[in-house]
Enzyme design. Structure first.
Site, short mmCIF file in Angstrom:
data_model
loop_
_atom_site.label_atom_id
_atom_site.label_comp_id
_atom_site.label_asym_id
_atom_site.label_seq_id
_atom_site.Cartn_x
_atom_site.Cartn_y
_atom_site.Cartn_z
N ASP A 1 -14.86 -86.46 8.28
CA ASP A 1 -13.48 -85.89 8.09
C ASP A 1 -12.63 -86.69 7.32
O ASP A 1 -12.97 -87.60 6.42
CB ASP A 1 -12.94 -86.10 9.52
CG ASP A 1 -12.94 -87.33 10.18
OD1 ASP A 1 -12.66 -88.36 9.29
OD2 ASP A 1 -13.07 -87.72 11.26
N ASP B 1 -12.23 -77.00 -3.50
CA ASP B 1 -13.35 -75.88 -3.87
C ASP B 1 -12.60 -74.55 -3.46
O ASP B 1 -12.08 -74.30 -2.61
CB ASP B 1 -14.60 -76.01 -2.68
CG ASP B 1 -16.12 -75.63 -3.47
OD1 ASP B 1 -16.07 -74.66 -3.87
OD2 ASP B 1 -16.79 -76.65 -3.48
N ASP C 1 -16.50 -71.41 -6.62
CA ASP C 1 -17.76 -71.13 -6.30
C ASP C 1 -18.41 -70.02 -6.67
O ASP C 1 -17.50 -68.81 -6.66
CB ASP C 1 -17.52 -70.89 -4.53
CG ASP C 1 -19.00 -71.18 -3.88
OD1 ASP C 1 -19.80 -72.08 -3.63
OD2 ASP C 1 -19.18 -69.85 -3.20
N GLU D 1 -18.86 -72.63 -10.99
CA GLU D 1 -20.43 -72.50 -10.81
C GLU D 1 -21.12 -71.15 -11.31
O GLU D 1 -20.49 -70.39 -11.03
CB GLU D 1 -20.67 -72.56 -9.31
CG GLU D 1 -21.92 -72.82 -9.02
CD GLU D 1 -22.29 -72.59 -7.52
OE1 GLU D 1 -23.34 -73.01 -6.93
OE2 GLU D 1 -21.55 -71.77 -6.71
N HIS E 1 -24.44 -80.82 -3.26
CA HIS E 1 -24.77 -80.25 -1.85
C HIS E 1 -25.87 -79.37 -1.99
O HIS E 1 -26.08 -78.79 -0.75
CB HIS E 1 -23.67 -80.00 -1.01
CG HIS E 1 -22.93 -79.14 -1.60
ND1 HIS E 1 -22.50 -78.79 -2.93
CD2 HIS E 1 -23.09 -77.53 -1.22
CE1 HIS E 1 -21.84 -77.77 -3.04
NE2 HIS E 1 -22.09 -76.85 -2.36
N ASP E 2 -26.07 -78.88 -2.90
CA ASP E 2 -27.05 -77.72 -2.97
C ASP E 2 -28.46 -77.77 -3.47
O ASP E 2 -29.44 -76.94 -3.71
CB ASP E 2 -26.71 -76.60 -3.80
CG ASP E 2 -25.43 -75.77 -3.41
OD1 ASP E 2 -25.11 -75.53 -2.03
OD2 ASP E 2 -24.46 -75.27 -4.19
#
Ligand code: GLC
Length: 569
Positions: free
Chosen positions: A30, A99, A200, A254, A327-328
């Site tokens: 968090d 994001d 994104d 992205e 993270h992908d």
């Protein structure tokens, strides 16, 4: 407002909030955890943070399914915690980007709930179509996560498009009201003081008129009809003109399936530029075919070709975004380096990308060399895409084979909690962690890396500091040498009275190495290396070196032939 291009001087750190640091003991990372670690982040030499989504979300796609764009999820600490983090980051000289996920919302978003009930003005906020005769779907497009891209909604009696999970309905960007909503979101966060956005899958927001069938291979059918769609430039331009132009902000888009030529249609630095930088995927394909789920042996040549293609392709016209992880994708040491030589290969990888031209991003845990995760049970995976793959695709293959595929391909490998200490739950939480901690945390953790001057972590600090100290890294030209070698990556940067030669071995074996013609290593300063002792003639396993020549050191300077460093040196 002038766009000062401040991002060109910065190094960013990406935070994927649920696994970064838990501050309140509920087992989920968090913003209180981030607040605690701001000094740590700054200590890397980093001066920018990209937050993966922090908004309220049901969490079907770990936050990329947003149910309220103008708030911060209570489990991350709510707006009060965000304000503190933003202020704390700014006070430390760090920019903050959010994001922006507007290709789709969560199906729980109020807009969707009203749209399915045809409540205006939301009726056409999403892409609704009746089915075709004989129960056929509106078209043949595939979802990138779960089967077909259409889901029937009982309430409305129609199908809606979802390029990702079923719970992520695509917005209808052709509707001007939807674009106005996007602008409101942009303004809301910019007025709050954030410095920009990572956008994104933004190249997906304009779908081909009439939503025609596509003939691309199954699993990606439709991609050619909605990626870089017919109105994409118009919409991005509108966001720029109506909002972004009023703030000295930055945008990072992205963009799956993009090459430098295509990228320049968005990011070329000339009037009409829509976006500042792009996240390309070509450097993520050195051990796979388009997606990690189609695995191939790692090819350094393929990686180098991609790197050089982007360095050359954008030279003088656009700005590169540089990354090894996010993270992908699974962890890079496990893919392009060597887990056996974890720190050594991690350093070579760091040097390979950090001295290229562009703005580097470091993903949480990359700086301590976190590696892939190898669970024994497929049920331990959490990610919607991973689970779909295991349980619904290639089901004729043996469970062992399918599990091994996940080990190589799953995004969850990069989503295990950051390993802070060798204590319980790797110091990530005092509660029950939401996700599994990688079993190597006793060896791989921040506390241990802090205590070791030669750790990968401290190497990252030195590399980032060196990068910042040398104008040639920001402004110099790029030239690759030894392009055909499948075992080493060699490139030079030149300009601003400085010259760099970067040499990285990608091999567990020793190899012969001769400096390219015109580089007198004897006259150079060895500015960075990953072996403790002086270099020998050969290149040792995963050895990396950064040589520096600069004009100030006139007597030692030996590259007077080059035009930028010529007279006066
Ligand atoms: C982007 C995100 C990814 C997400 C997808 C759908 O690729 O990086 O994590 O699942 O878009 O939003």
């Amino acid at each position: 407002m002038t766009h000062t291009q401040w991002y060109k001087d910065r190094v960013f750190y990406q935070i994927w909030p649920r696994s970064f640091k838990d501050g309140d003991g509920d087992g989920l990372g968090d913003l209180w955890g981030v607040y605690e670690k701001l000094d740590y982040i700054r200590s890397l030499g980093v001066d920018g943070i990209w937050f993966s989504p922090l908004y309220p979300s049901p969490g079907v796609d770990c936050g990329y399914d947003i149910s309220d764009y103008m708030d911060i999820a209570p489990e991350f600490g709510g707006m009060a915690a965000f304000d503190k983090v933003l202020e704390g980051a700014h006070a430390r000289g760090m920019k903050v980007i959010m994001d922006l996920v507007v290709n789709h919302t969560s199906s729980r978003h109020e807009w969707f709930q009203k749209s399915r009930r045809r409540i205006d003005p939301y009726t056409d906020y999403y892409i609704w179509r009746p089915g075709k005769a004989n129960g056929r779907l509106p078209n043949n497009w595939d979802s990138l996560f779960e089967g077909k891209a259409w889901q029937f909604d009982e309430v409305r009696g129609e199908y809606y498009l979802h390029l990702f999970a079923i719970e992520q309905p695509d917005l209808n960007m052709d509707n001007p009201l939807v674009r106005e909503e996007v602008k409101k979101i942009l303004r809301f966060w910019l007025d709050k003081g954030v410095d920009g956005f990572r956008e994104d899958v933004i190249t997906f927001i304009s779908k081909a008129d009439g939503l025609p069938n596509d003939r691309l291979m199954p699993a990606a059918r439709g991609l050619r009809k909605y990626n870089h769609g017919p109105h994409i430039h118009q919409y991005l331009r509108e966001f720029y003109d109506d909002v972004l132009a009023d703030y000295d902000c930055m945008t990072l888009a992205e963009a799956p399936m993009v090459n430098p030529k295509k990228a320049l249609t968005y990011i070329e630095e000339k009037p009409g530029q829509e976006i500042d930088m792009m996240i390309q995927f070509q450097t993520m394909n050195a051990d796979c075919l388009a997606t990690e789920y189609v695995h191939l042996p790692f090819s350094l040549r393929k990686l180098k070709r991609a790197w050089s293609r982007w360095q050359r392709g954008l030279e003088g016209r656009g700005w590169n975004m540089l990354y090894l992880e996010n993270h992908d994708h699974p962890r890079v040491i496990s893919r392009y380096g060597s887990e056996r030589m974890r720190e050594r290969s991690g350093k070579a990888l760091a040097v390979a990308y950090l001295f290229q031209k562009g703005t580097p991003f470091i993903y949480q845990g990359q700086e301590i060399g976190m590696t892939n995760w190898y669970p024994e049970d497929p049920e331990m995976y959490e990610d919607v895409q991973t689970r779909w793959h295991y349980f619904n695709i290639a089901t004729r293959k043996s469970p062992e084979k399918r599990l091994r595929r996940l080990w190589l391909a799953s995004r969850d490998s990069a989503r295990t909690p950051v390993q802070w200490t060798d204590g319980p739950n790797a110091g990530f939480t005092e509660g029950e962690p939401w996700f599994y901690v990688n079993g190597n945390y006793r060896e791989v953790n921040v506390a241990r890396a802090e205590a070791d001057p030669d750790s990968l972590l401290n190497f990252y600090r030195r590399a980032v500091a060196l990068r910042k100290r040398l104008p040639v890294v920001r402004d110099g030209s790029y030239r690759e040498y030894d392009a055909l070698s499948g075992r080493r990556y060699v490139y030079a940067r030149e300009g601003a009275g400085q010259r760099l030669l970067v040499v990285c071995s990608f091999s567990e074996a020793e190899q012969r190495f001769r400096a390219p013609a015109g580089f007198d290593l004897g006259a150079a300063e060895l500015a960075l290396q990953n072996y403790p002792d002086a270099p020998v003639d050969a290149l040792r396993p995963y050895e990396c070196r950064v040589y520096l020549w600069q004009r100030q050191a006139a007597p030692r300077y030996s590259c007077a032939k080059s035009p930028t460093t010529g007279s006066g040196s």
